[in-house]
Enzyme design. Structure first.
Site, PDB file in Angstrom:
ATOM      1  N   GLU A  45      -8.808  42.657  36.792  1.00  0.00           N
ATOM      2  CA  GLU A  45      -7.514  42.567  37.476  1.00  0.00           C
ATOM      3  C   GLU A  45      -6.360  42.983  36.553  1.00  0.00           C
ATOM      4  OE1 GLU A  45      -5.213  39.197  40.217  1.00  0.00           O
ATOM      5  OE2 GLU A  45      -6.840  38.620  38.867  1.00  0.00           O
ATOM      6  N   LYS A 114      -3.466  42.633  46.729  1.00  0.00           N
ATOM      7  CA  LYS A 114      -4.074  41.306  46.764  1.00  0.00           C
ATOM      8  C   LYS A 114      -3.503  40.505  47.930  1.00  0.00           C
ATOM      9  CE  LYS A 114      -5.373  37.602  43.535  1.00  0.00           C
ATOM     10  NZ  LYS A 114      -5.287  37.145  42.127  1.00  0.00           N
ATOM     11  N   CYS A 175     -10.046  38.622  42.471  1.00  0.00           N
ATOM     12  CA  CYS A 175     -10.046  37.332  41.778  1.00  0.00           C
ATOM     13  C   CYS A 175     -10.041  36.126  42.727  1.00  0.00           C
ATOM     14  CB  CYS A 175      -8.876  37.256  40.803  1.00  0.00           C
ATOM     15  SG  CYS A 175      -9.099  35.955  39.547  1.00  0.00           S
ATOM     16  N   PRO A 330      -3.754  21.913   7.827  1.00  0.00           N
ATOM     17  CA  PRO A 330      -3.766  20.610   7.162  1.00  0.00           C
ATOM     18  C   PRO A 330      -5.044  19.858   7.560  1.00  0.00           C
ATOM     19  CG  PRO A 330      -1.644  21.033   8.230  1.00  0.00           C
ATOM     20  CD  PRO A 330      -2.609  22.056   8.745  1.00  0.00           C
ATOM     21  N   LEU A 331      -5.946  19.680   6.622  1.00  0.00           N
ATOM     22  CA  LEU A 331      -7.264  19.100   6.888  1.00  0.00           C
ATOM     23  C   LEU A 331      -7.273  17.656   6.412  1.00  0.00           C
ATOM     24  CD1 LEU A 331     -10.185  19.579   7.858  1.00  0.00           C
ATOM     25  CD2 LEU A 331     -10.725  20.381   5.545  1.00  0.00           C
ATOM     26  N   SER A 332      -7.291  16.723   7.379  1.00  0.00           N
ATOM     27  CA  SER A 332      -7.155  15.301   7.041  1.00  0.00           C
ATOM     28  C   SER A 332      -8.488  14.608   6.795  1.00  0.00           C
ATOM     29  CB  SER A 332      -6.432  14.579   8.176  1.00  0.00           C
ATOM     30  OG  SER A 332      -7.256  14.527   9.339  1.00  0.00           O
ATOM     31  N   GLY A 333      -9.590  15.256   7.179  1.00  0.00           N
ATOM     32  CA  GLY A 333     -10.883  14.596   7.079  1.00  0.00           C
ATOM     33  C   GLY A 333     -11.243  13.809   8.321  1.00  0.00           C
ATOM     34  N   GLY A 334     -10.439  13.947   9.399  1.00  0.00           N
ATOM     35  CA  GLY A 334     -10.738  13.300  10.669  1.00  0.00           C
ATOM     36  C   GLY A 334     -11.388  14.262  11.646  1.00  0.00           C
ATOM     37  N   ASP A 336     -10.332  15.564  14.520  1.00  0.00           N
ATOM     38  CA  ASP A 336      -9.543  16.639  15.112  1.00  0.00           C
ATOM     39  C   ASP A 336      -9.368  17.827  14.175  1.00  0.00           C
ATOM     40  OD1 ASP A 336      -9.253  15.138  17.425  1.00  0.00           O
ATOM     41  OD2 ASP A 336      -7.442  14.160  16.703  1.00  0.00           O
ATOM     42  N   SER A 337      -8.855  17.587  12.981  1.00  0.00           N
ATOM     43  CA  SER A 337      -8.659  18.707  12.058  1.00  0.00           C
ATOM     44  C   SER A 337     -10.001  19.299  11.629  1.00  0.00           C
ATOM     45  CB  SER A 337      -7.852  18.267  10.835  1.00  0.00           C
ATOM     46  OG  SER A 337      -8.515  17.259  10.111  1.00  0.00           O
TER      47      SER A 337
END
Length: 676
Positions: A45, A114, A175, A330-334, A336-337
């Site tokens: 499309e 369309k 579509c 920013p890598l927090s160790g959780g 999500d990151s």
């Protein structure tokens, strides 16, 4: 006797307003179709201008350049001796339509506008286009002079019509028309149309592919025929990722399947239908060989695989087209990151596989991104080191456990990793405040008020955002390399639902690959990465309780957890999010559903408290959605205010009427229980 017809459908990675690149990809797909003997080629499309032009559709330049590309296509020797079906916007009688243009040998056969528009969720088609609502009616469209000079035609058919060749009849859907209860293919099939085509720009959502496949299979199950489906692929400039999935179905069976995720730019009342006769055959008179079709088994990706593929492809499109040299996270160790980091690693895995498979376009783009014309990526970890920088931003409230988890994951995926301490910056900002006011705020643990406690958490989070952008702009410069980095955000969809993040903290970024994915799905994705990619550091990350680490530690250990702060688990939040958006529940109807869903775990009073807490948090924090980082769209319960979820951002957060209805119901249920 039947006839053998060779037709081609394709997936194209088009880019909004990239007319030159879009034209090149269209021609390449037609060339590939002809190389396989096809006599008809179907594209996605609005492929000429790109689907995601948004308010650029209002501009006359978009219409002009689309016709210029159409002229190039008409004049190209590549498009000769094959019916080409392309998509573009067209103005007819001063009304703008989303159209298919079918042409053959420098002649336009018909223009099909369309009829049923997509105008919900991520889509705003009626903002830019009008639906063609003249069922089975055809008008004459006066071609622009630049097209008349090529075709020798003054006018062509415009409207609800089909194509009648010497040997078959072809009808077009666009579509969303397939998803409508009264799809055009139903009436076309009753009128003897044998081949149906659908040019689509259908975005990826987790678990959506099976709906698409079932709709296409059912289109030919009842009355027979052939259904060709073409789709956009890639990120054409917005939050959604188009996942391809081109396919061909015959009599209810899928007989050909394109890749769902790929880095390749090209994969190649009842009224009778108005027929445009074409002196052309799709079948060959000399070919008596009539193949029988064999149904194939469709491979559905698991949600975990989809996360490893869709957002990763989206990130690559954004990176290669942005002119930047990589990402910073920013890598927090959780969770999500770490999920965001793993998606970047999955991107590098796909890039290495594509290069190993001989994809020269991907190799060219990788070399341009890293600034090295001789570079040949072979190892995902080594590529990750070139394009991905991670940093752990420690404060006095950070634990050694999270620092070690971030370091271990960075080592395993190969990112260039830094440790940054933010305490000096935080104390400097607080010192400015103290110099002006003569007061120094304290955490709750040290006797401070709730307002002081929250302000001290937020200043840490916002300092991290400032530092993330500083290092994104200058870290490559400090290493003697050119270019800058895109900052990645890592707030998941559940946190966005409740507003459980600091406005303008390190969740504020350039783009966010997990902003539309629930915490529950992210955990499953990390487990998938731990098993399939041997990222063993993820197991300790999954075992740790989610925490922002913005309040003081207790005996060196984390005392603050996300779920305790929110007053509900992430699993509960996912259920609430689906009820709020997909089931369209307000506070009272949500309560009525949850007292049944959670009856074995929670009392009506406890359900009431969770529902009230959610809606208070949601309404108080809704303003954060107006500034949320552009996120990959992966779930239909996304709270993204910028495109998808159009709701107020100023509420009466007491919800007095609604909550009183809940209270009355709890009281009534308690009274009924007491009578038994």
């Amino acid at each position: 006797m039947g006839r053998k017809v060779t037709m081609a459908t394709c997936c194209l990675n088009q880019w909004a307003l990239d007319f030159e690149g879009n034209c090149e990809r269209i021609l390449r797909s037609i060339e590939e179709a002809k190389a396989h003997g096809a006599k008809y080629r179907l594209g996605p499309e609005l492929e000429i201008c790109g689907y995601g032009c948004a308010d650029h559709f209002y501009e006359s330049d978009t219409l002009l350049h689309s016709f210029q590309v159409l002229r190039n296509l008409l004049e190209s020797p590549v498009t000769q001796d094959i019916i080409c079906d392309v998509g573009m916007p067209i103005m007819h009688h001063n009304v703008r339509y989303n159209c298919r243009v079918l042409f053959l040998n420098r002649k336009i056969l018909l223009i099909r506008p369309k009829m049923l528009m997509a105008n919900h969720g991520n889509y705003r088609e009626v903002r830019w286009f009008s639906p063609w609502n003249k069922l089975r009616q055809v008008e004459e469209y006066f071609l622009p002079r630049m097209i008349q000079e090529v075709t020798g035609q003054d006018t062509v058919p415009f409207g609800d019509c089909v194509l009648s060749t010497k040997d078959t009849c072809i009808g077009t859907e666009i579509c969303a028309e397939l998803w409508n209860p009264d799809s055009p293919h139903i009436q076309m099939g009753r009128d003897g149309v044998e081949i149906f085509t659908n040019s689509s720009a259908s975005h990826h959502e987790l678990r959506k592919a099976d709906q698409r496949v079932n709709l296409i299979k059912s289109a030919t199950t009842k009355s027979g025929g052939i259904y060709l489906y073409a789709n956009q692929r890639g990120c054409d400039g917005d939050r959604v990722y188009y996942d391809g999935c081109a396919m061909v179905a015959i009599n209810g069976d899928v007989v050909a399947q394109g890749a769902q995720f790929s880095l390749d730019d090209v994969e190649s009342d009842f009224k009778p239908c108005h027929r445009v006769k074409v002196d052309f055959s799709l079948s060959s008179c000399d070919d008596v060989y009539l193949p029988t079709h064999q149904p194939i088994e469709w491979h559905f990706h698991t949600p975990e695989e989809e996360i490893s593929l869709g957002p990763a492809c989206w990130l690559w499109d954004y990176l290669r087209r942005s002119g930047q040299a990589g990402f910073l996270l920013p890598l927090s160790g959780g969770v999500d990151s770490s999920s965001t980091a793993c998606i970047v690693h999955c991107m590098c895995v796909q890039l290495c596989r594509a290069v190993e498979g001989g994809n020269s376009r991907v190799l060219e783009d990788v070399r341009r991104v890293v600034g090295d014309e001789s570079y040949h990526p072979q190892d995902p970890k080594q590529l990750c080191a070139r394009v991905f920088t991670t940093c752990y931003m420690a404060s006095e409230n950070s634990s050694e456990d999270t620092r070690n988890r971030a370091r271990d994951l960075a080592n395993q995926i190969g990112s260039t990793h830094m440790n940054i301490n933010i305490d000096v910056a935080v104390k400097g900002i607080l010192g400015i405040f103290s110099a002006v006011t003569g007061r120094w705020p304290q955490f709750r643990a040290s006797g401070g008020s709730a307002r002081e406690n929250l302000a001290l958490q937020n200043v840490q989070a916002r300092v991290r955002m400032v530092l993330a952008y500083l290092f994104a702009q200058l870290s490559l410069w400090a290493r003697g390399r050119p270019g800058g980095l895109l900052v990645l955000g890592s707030a998941n969809v559940d946190e966005s639902l409740t507003g459980y993040f600091t406005k303008y903290d390190c969740s504020s970024a350039d783009i966010n690959p997990i902003g539309g994915i629930s915490k529950t799905d992210l955990k499953r994705f990390l487990l998938h990465c731990a098993e399939q990619l041997q990222l063993t550091a993820l197991r300790s990350i999954l075992a740790a309780p989610p925490t922002a680490e913005l309040e003081p530690l207790t005996d060196g250990r984390v005392s603050q957890t996300d779920e305790a702060d929110m007053g509900m688990t992430y699993s509960e939040l996912s259920v609430i999010g689906r009820l709020r958006k997909i089931s369209k529940c307000g506070p009272f109807s949500m309560f009525c559903k949850l007292i049944h869903t959670w009856k074995d775990a929670l009392s009506p009073s406890e359900v009431s408290q969770k529902v009230k807490r959610f809606f208070r948090m949601y309404s108080v924090n809704r303003h954060k959605m107006t500034t949320v980082t552009p996120s990959y769209h992966a779930e239909s319960y996304s709270p993204d205010d910028n495109r998808f979820d159009l709701r107020p951002f100023l509420y009466n957060a007491s919800w007095s009427w609604q909550f009183r209805c809940i209270d009355d119901q709890v009281t009534q249920m308690a009274a009924n229980t007491a009578k038994r």
